[in-house]
Write an enzyme that holds these catalytic residues in place. Structure first.
Site, PDB file in Angstrom:
ATOM      1  N   ARG A  89       0.843  -1.190   0.000  1.00  0.00           N
ATOM      2  CA  ARG A  89       0.000   0.000   0.000  1.00  0.00           C
ATOM      3  C   ARG A  89       0.877   1.238   0.000  1.00  0.00           C
ATOM      4  NH1 ARG A  89      -5.075   1.937   3.582  1.00  0.00           N
ATOM      5  NH2 ARG A  89      -5.258   3.949   2.576  1.00  0.00           N
ATOM      6  N   ARG A  98      -6.729   0.283  -3.659  1.00  0.00           N
ATOM      7  CA  ARG A  98      -5.671  -0.055  -2.718  1.00  0.00           C
ATOM      8  C   ARG A  98      -5.509  -1.562  -2.580  1.00  0.00           C
ATOM      9  NH1 ARG A  98      -8.293   3.384   1.845  1.00  0.00           N
ATOM     10  NH2 ARG A  98      -7.934   4.724   0.101  1.00  0.00           N
ATOM     11  N   ASP A 101      -6.494  -2.306   3.037  1.00  0.00           N
ATOM     12  CA  ASP A 101      -6.860  -1.255   3.973  1.00  0.00           C
ATOM     13  C   ASP A 101      -7.237  -1.955   5.270  1.00  0.00           C
ATOM     14  OD1 ASP A 101      -7.470   1.308   4.913  1.00  0.00           O
ATOM     15  OD2 ASP A 101      -9.541   1.195   4.228  1.00  0.00           O
ATOM     16  N   ASP A 103      -8.513  -1.088   9.122  1.00  0.00           N
ATOM     17  CA  ASP A 103      -9.020  -0.030  10.001  1.00  0.00           C
ATOM     18  C   ASP A 103      -9.496  -0.612  11.320  1.00  0.00           C
ATOM     19  OD1 ASP A 103      -8.706   2.135   8.206  1.00  0.00           O
ATOM     20  OD2 ASP A 103     -10.624   1.696   7.262  1.00  0.00           O
TER      21      ASP A 103
END
Length: 164
Positions: A89, A98, A101, A103
């Site tokens: 990334r 991407r 990811d 989170d």
């Protein structure tokens, strides 16, 4: 109290998303590889496909995992960003394509606020691609800000809203 005290590691809900091929393969394979890299996984949702937010044209593969780790949210964020970089990334356009990811969505400790990190994730209550997978593995987890269960938030997220 007799015997050894049982200590529990904090639990986190981590959202994973990918819409580009990586050295691990297609986005679902990238998500599975990222889960291995993150470690401490106690539950994983099914991987779902979702439409992109923003300018990206590629559909996303999304999942949510529950993990246990002794790290505080800030330390976990640093480790997740390191994993994202290791997977290829690169900083780029917001909401662009991407490789991966990662989170932090929720933390068993409730609310955490520090520079660059807010838990619960600021936008998760409006994201079906997070709430629906999360509801499959943690339907009774309560949002520390609203008190609503994940199941309830997931049921509300796709309802049409009145125009104002």
């Amino acid at each position: 109290m007799t015997g050894d005290a049982v200590l529990y590691a904090p639990r986190y809900a981590i959202a994973l998303g990918s819409n580009r091929w990586s050295s691990h393969g297609a986005p679902p394979a990238t998500i599975r590889a990222a889960l291995t890299a993150v470690g401490g996984v106690v539950a994983v949702s099914p991987i779902i496909a979702s439409a992109p937010l923003g300018p990206s044209l590629r559909r996303y593969a999304n999942a949510v995992a529950l993990i246990e780790t002794t790290e505080d949210p800030a330390a976990l964020l640093i480790r997740l960003k390191r994993i994202e970089r290791a997977f290829g990334r690169r900083r780029g356009r917001r909401w662009g394509s991407r490789v991966i990811d990662l989170d932090i969505i929720l933390w068993s400790g409730g609310v955490w606020t520090s520079p660059g990190l807010t838990v619960p994730h600021a936008a998760y209550r409006d994201r079906g691609f997070v709430l629906h997978p999360l509801a499959t593995i943690a339907p009774h987890w309560r949002d520390p800000r609203t008190g609503e269960t994940i199941r309830h938030l997931a049921a509300k997220v796709d309802r049409p809203r009145p125009r104002t």
